[in-house]
Motif scaffolding. Structure first.
Motif, PDB file in Angstrom:
ATOM      1  N   ALA A  51     -49.488 137.692  22.571  1.00 37.79           N
ATOM      2  CA  ALA A  51     -49.165 139.093  22.867  1.00 37.79           C
ATOM      3  C   ALA A  51     -48.677 139.818  21.616  1.00 37.79           C
ATOM      4  N   GLY A  52     -47.971 139.089  20.736  1.00 39.07           N
ATOM      5  CA  GLY A  52     -47.501 139.707  19.498  1.00 39.07           C
ATOM      6  C   GLY A  52     -48.638 140.172  18.615  1.00 39.07           C
ATOM      7  N   ILE A  53     -49.652 139.325  18.437  1.00 34.87           N
ATOM      8  CA  ILE A  53     -50.828 139.710  17.644  1.00 34.87           C
ATOM      9  C   ILE A  53     -51.573 140.857  18.316  1.00 34.87           C
ATOM     10  N   SER A  54     -51.697 140.785  19.636  1.00 30.15           N
ATOM     11  CA  SER A  54     -52.411 141.821  20.387  1.00 30.15           C
ATOM     12  C   SER A  54     -51.773 143.188  20.194  1.00 30.15           C
ATOM     13  N   ALA A  55     -50.447 143.240  20.292  1.00 29.37           N
ATOM     14  CA  ALA A  55     -49.752 144.527  20.212  1.00 29.37           C
ATOM     15  C   ALA A  55     -49.596 145.027  18.783  1.00 29.37           C
ATOM     16  N   ALA A  56     -49.592 144.098  17.803  1.00 25.59           N
ATOM     17  CA  ALA A  56     -49.352 144.510  16.413  1.00 25.59           C
ATOM     18  C   ALA A  56     -50.460 145.415  15.890  1.00 25.59           C
ATOM     19  N   PHE A  57     -51.719 145.108  16.218  1.00 22.97           N
ATOM     20  CA  PHE A  57     -52.857 145.857  15.678  1.00 22.97           C
ATOM     21  C   PHE A  57     -53.709 146.505  16.759  1.00 22.97           C
ATOM     22  N   ASN A  58     -53.285 146.440  18.038  1.00 23.21           N
ATOM     23  CA  ASN A  58     -54.120 146.877  19.145  1.00 23.21           C
ATOM     24  C   ASN A  58     -55.435 146.100  19.152  1.00 23.21           C
ATOM     25  N   THR A  59     -55.309 144.774  19.081  1.00 20.75           N
ATOM     26  CA  THR A  59     -56.475 143.891  19.029  1.00 20.75           C
ATOM     27  C   THR A  59     -56.312 142.765  20.063  1.00 20.75           C
ATOM     28  N   PRO A  60     -56.535 143.057  21.340  1.00 20.93           N
ATOM     29  CA  PRO A  60     -56.304 142.038  22.380  1.00 20.93           C
ATOM     30  C   PRO A  60     -57.196 140.814  22.255  1.00 20.93           C
ATOM     31  N   LEU A  61     -58.467 141.005  21.882  1.00 18.53           N
ATOM     32  CA  LEU A  61     -59.356 139.849  21.734  1.00 18.53           C
ATOM     33  C   LEU A  61     -58.865 138.925  20.631  1.00 18.53           C
ATOM     34  N   ALA A  62     -58.414 139.518  19.532  1.00 14.46           N
ATOM     35  CA  ALA A  62     -57.894 138.706  18.429  1.00 14.46           C
ATOM     36  C   ALA A  62     -56.642 137.954  18.851  1.00 14.46           C
ATOM     37  N   GLY A  63     -55.831 138.565  19.720  1.00 14.97           N
ATOM     38  CA  GLY A  63     -54.642 137.883  20.211  1.00 14.97           C
ATOM     39  C   GLY A  63     -54.988 136.625  20.982  1.00 14.97           C
ATOM     40  N   ILE A  64     -55.994 136.732  21.862  1.00 12.61           N
ATOM     41  CA  ILE A  64     -56.420 135.568  22.631  1.00 12.61           C
ATOM     42  C   ILE A  64     -57.006 134.498  21.717  1.00 12.61           C
ATOM     43  N   MET A  65     -57.849 134.900  20.772  1.00 12.91           N
ATOM     44  CA  MET A  65     -58.473 133.926  19.879  1.00 12.91           C
ATOM     45  C   MET A  65     -57.444 133.278  18.965  1.00 12.91           C
ATOM     46  N   PHE A  66     -56.436 134.032  18.561  1.00 17.11           N
ATOM     47  CA  PHE A  66     -55.383 133.456  17.727  1.00 17.11           C
ATOM     48  C   PHE A  66     -54.631 132.372  18.496  1.00 17.11           C
ATOM     49  N   ALA A  67     -54.389 132.617  19.773  1.00 14.45           N
ATOM     50  CA  ALA A  67     -53.721 131.613  20.599  1.00 14.45           C
ATOM     51  C   ALA A  67     -54.568 130.351  20.704  1.00 14.45           C
ATOM     52  N   ILE A  68     -55.875 130.507  20.853  1.00 15.05           N
ATOM     53  CA  ILE A  68     -56.760 129.345  20.979  1.00 15.05           C
ATOM     54  C   ILE A  68     -56.909 128.622  19.651  1.00 15.05           C
ATOM     55  N   GLU A  69     -57.110 129.389  18.581  1.00 16.48           N
ATOM     56  CA  GLU A  69     -57.516 128.814  17.293  1.00 16.48           C
ATOM     57  C   GLU A  69     -56.344 128.302  16.468  1.00 16.48           C
ATOM     58  N   GLU A  70     -55.199 128.949  16.542  1.00 17.68           N
ATOM     59  CA  GLU A  70     -54.077 128.573  15.694  1.00 17.68           C
ATOM     60  C   GLU A  70     -52.940 127.936  16.480  1.00 17.68           C
ATOM     61  N   LEU A  71     -52.395 128.664  17.458  1.00 17.18           N
ATOM     62  CA  LEU A  71     -51.197 128.185  18.131  1.00 17.18           C
ATOM     63  C   LEU A  71     -51.445 126.934  18.955  1.00 17.18           C
ATOM     64  N   SER A  72     -52.657 126.756  19.449  1.00  6.09           N
ATOM     65  CA  SER A  72     -52.913 125.608  20.336  1.00  6.09           C
ATOM     66  C   SER A  72     -53.841 124.582  19.706  1.00  6.09           C
ATOM     67  N   LYS A  73     -53.844 124.472  18.373  1.00 11.21           N
ATOM     68  CA  LYS A  73     -54.707 123.495  17.727  1.00 11.21           C
ATOM     69  C   LYS A  73     -54.339 122.063  18.115  1.00 11.21           C
ATOM     70  N   LYS A  74     -53.045 121.823  18.306  1.00 17.01           N
ATOM     71  CA  LYS A  74     -52.588 120.480  18.655  1.00 17.01           C
ATOM     72  C   LYS A  74     -52.440 120.290  20.165  1.00 17.01           C
ATOM     73  N   HIS A  75     -52.732 121.328  20.925  1.00 16.95           N
ATOM     74  CA  HIS A  75     -52.569 121.249  22.373  1.00 16.95           C
ATOM     75  C   HIS A  75     -53.813 121.811  23.042  1.00 16.95           C
ATOM     76  N   VAL A  76     -54.128 121.299  24.190  1.00 16.71           N
ATOM     77  CA  VAL A  76     -55.293 121.781  24.933  1.00 16.71           C
ATOM     78  C   VAL A  76     -55.002 123.173  25.474  1.00 16.71           C
ATOM     79  N   PHE A  77     -55.903 124.120  25.184  1.00 16.04           N
ATOM     80  CA  PHE A  77     -55.725 125.486  25.678  1.00 16.04           C
ATOM     81  C   PHE A  77     -56.487 125.651  26.984  1.00 16.04           C
ATOM     82  N   ASN A  78     -55.777 126.049  27.985  1.00 16.79           N
ATOM     83  CA  ASN A  78     -56.398 126.396  29.263  1.00 16.79           C
ATOM     84  C   ASN A  78     -56.354 127.905  29.423  1.00 16.79           C
ATOM     85  N   ALA A  79     -57.449 128.457  29.903  1.00 15.48           N
ATOM     86  CA  ALA A  79     -57.500 129.912  30.096  1.00 15.48           C
ATOM     87  C   ALA A  79     -56.612 130.275  31.287  1.00 15.48           C
TER      88      ALA A  79
END
Length: 415
Positions: A116-144
């Motif tokens: 949500a922080g990435i989404s609100a910082a630049f008004n980029t919701p898709l990037a926020g979701i992808m950042f969560a998948i690609e960076e924050l959850s690299k060591k953990h399984v991401f479930n939608a």
């Protein structure tokens, strides 16, 4: 102040950096730097205990204050990294309440807040979701899961209600034919990725591989070290007529729109200023400054190879490539670039350049930047940074040498 007295940054920036470093260490420990490594470290903590050393209301408040203050004094920082830690801290407050009791739920809360922080910082919701998948959850399984998606959607809606439906860099009409622009994609992806890898390598080295005496100095005199970093950034700012101060938004937007060309030294100077600002120990992200560095390098490539592609296309490609090289998150990089410039027609070229850049960056810096920096905070609160062991060993060795010398002198004197 700078317009009236061009030399004034040489006075107020060292003092400002020192004050911010002192406040972070004294009142908001754990808030230093970007905020993304802290969020990753908090996610990796095992157990269901509630840890507040990296995510708390105090840190969120300190992060907001310190980021605004750092931007006001001209530090080469961005606000998107801090918003990740702020969002994660806000969501982490719900942990231990109601149904949010398990360790897995805690990770989901942190993940949702960071996205949500990435989404609100630049008004980029898709990037926020992808950042969560690609960076924050690299060591953990991401479930939608609905928690992350709902949090990102709500944060985006609130941002829209406060600021309107804006595009960060405006709308770009740049386009690139896939067949004729292949050479430009390869060049921009490779150069941007290598430059991003060099920045990551230098920042990691500055965090973990400093010479022993310098490492001891940074640990023992963090405020003085921050003041020296502020002086270096001030010197760079004075020499570049203030171009490298702040996020770099204005010169980046002007060159994207083709209304102005950047000086040849802008990219290198902005890279150096961002590196020094990040090493100083003050709060600040690297996303926005990295885009500015990419714009400067892209402007140089457009001047050197004018026949490969249009100026705007070259700049956009290098911006996405450099960000991908720094973060090692190619999907987030091309999506955030597409959303920030409203350039859906550039999707495939941006995608290709980002993937090439990520591979080129690995050649220079095998370890991803945020994951390396997260190690600094993996045991935060149980001691201090991992470098402390290295420093402690140096001190103990020096004490042993001093003791042996004193003993030798005593024995010689007795004889």
């Amino acid at each position: 102040m700078v317009q009236t007295f061009f030399w004034s940054p040489l006075l107020f920036m060292p003092a400002g950096f020192a004050l911010l470093a002192y406040c972070c260490k004294r009142y908001f420990p754990g808030s230093q730097g970007s905020g993304i490594p802290q969020t990753m470290a908090a996610m990796d903590m095992t157990g269901a205990e509630k840890r507040s050393t990296l995510l708390s209301a105090r840190i969120a408040a300190g992060k907001i204050f310190s980021t605004l203050a750092g931007l006001c004094i001209g530090a080469s920082i961005g606000r998107e990294g801090p918003t990740v830690q702020i969002g994660a801290s806000i969501m982490h407050m719900f942990y231990g309440r109601g149904p949010f009791q398990s360790a897995e739920t805690r990770r989901i809360l942190i993940l949702a807040g960071g996205a949500a922080g990435i989404s609100a910082a630049f008004n980029t919701p898709l990037a926020g979701i992808m950042f969560a998948i690609e960076e924050l959850s690299k060591k953990h399984v991401f479930n939608a899961n609905s928690s992350t998606l709902v949090t990102v959607i709500v944060s985006g809606l609130i941002s829209l209600s406060l600021l309107g439906n804006y595009t960060y860099f405006g709308s770009s009409g740049a386009s690139l034919d896939w067949h004729s622009g292949l050479a430009a994609i390869l060049l921009c992806g490779t150069v941007g990725g290598l430059a991003g890898g060099i920045f990551s390598r230098l920042l990691i080295a500055g965090s973990f591989s400093l010479p022993r005496r310098m490492a001891v100095f940074v640990k023992d005199r963090p405020v003085l070290f921050a003041a020296l970093c502020g002086l270096l950034v001030a010197i760079l700012g004075v020499c570049t007529h203030g171009l490298i101060f702040g996020t770099g938004y204005e010169p980046t937007r002007l060159t994207l729109e083709g209304r102005d060309t950047l000086p040849w030294y802008f990219g290198l100077a902005k890279l150096a200023a961002t590196l020094v600002s990040s090493m100083s120990g003050i709060v600040g992200g690297i996303f926005a400054p990295s885009l500015a560095v990419g714009a400067g390098i892209g402007d140089n490539l457009a001047d050197l190879f004018p026949g490969l592609a249009t100026h705007g296309a070259m700049v956009m490609l290098v911006m996405a490539a450099y960000l991908s090289g720094v973060t090692r998150a190619p999907v987030t990089s091309f999506i955030i670039m597409m959303e920030m410039t409203n350039s859906h027609q550039m999707l495939l070229p941006l995608m290709a350049a980002s993937v090439i850049a990520s591979g080129a960056s690995k050649l220079v810096c095998p370890t991803a930047l945020y994951h390396a920096l997260a190690k600094k905070f993996s045991h935060f609160g149980d001691g201090d940074y991992p470098m402390d062991r290295h420093i402690q060993e140096t001190r103990e060795r020096n004490r042993e040498i001093t003791s042996s010398d004193a003993t030798g002198e005593y024995v010689k004197e007795k004889k």
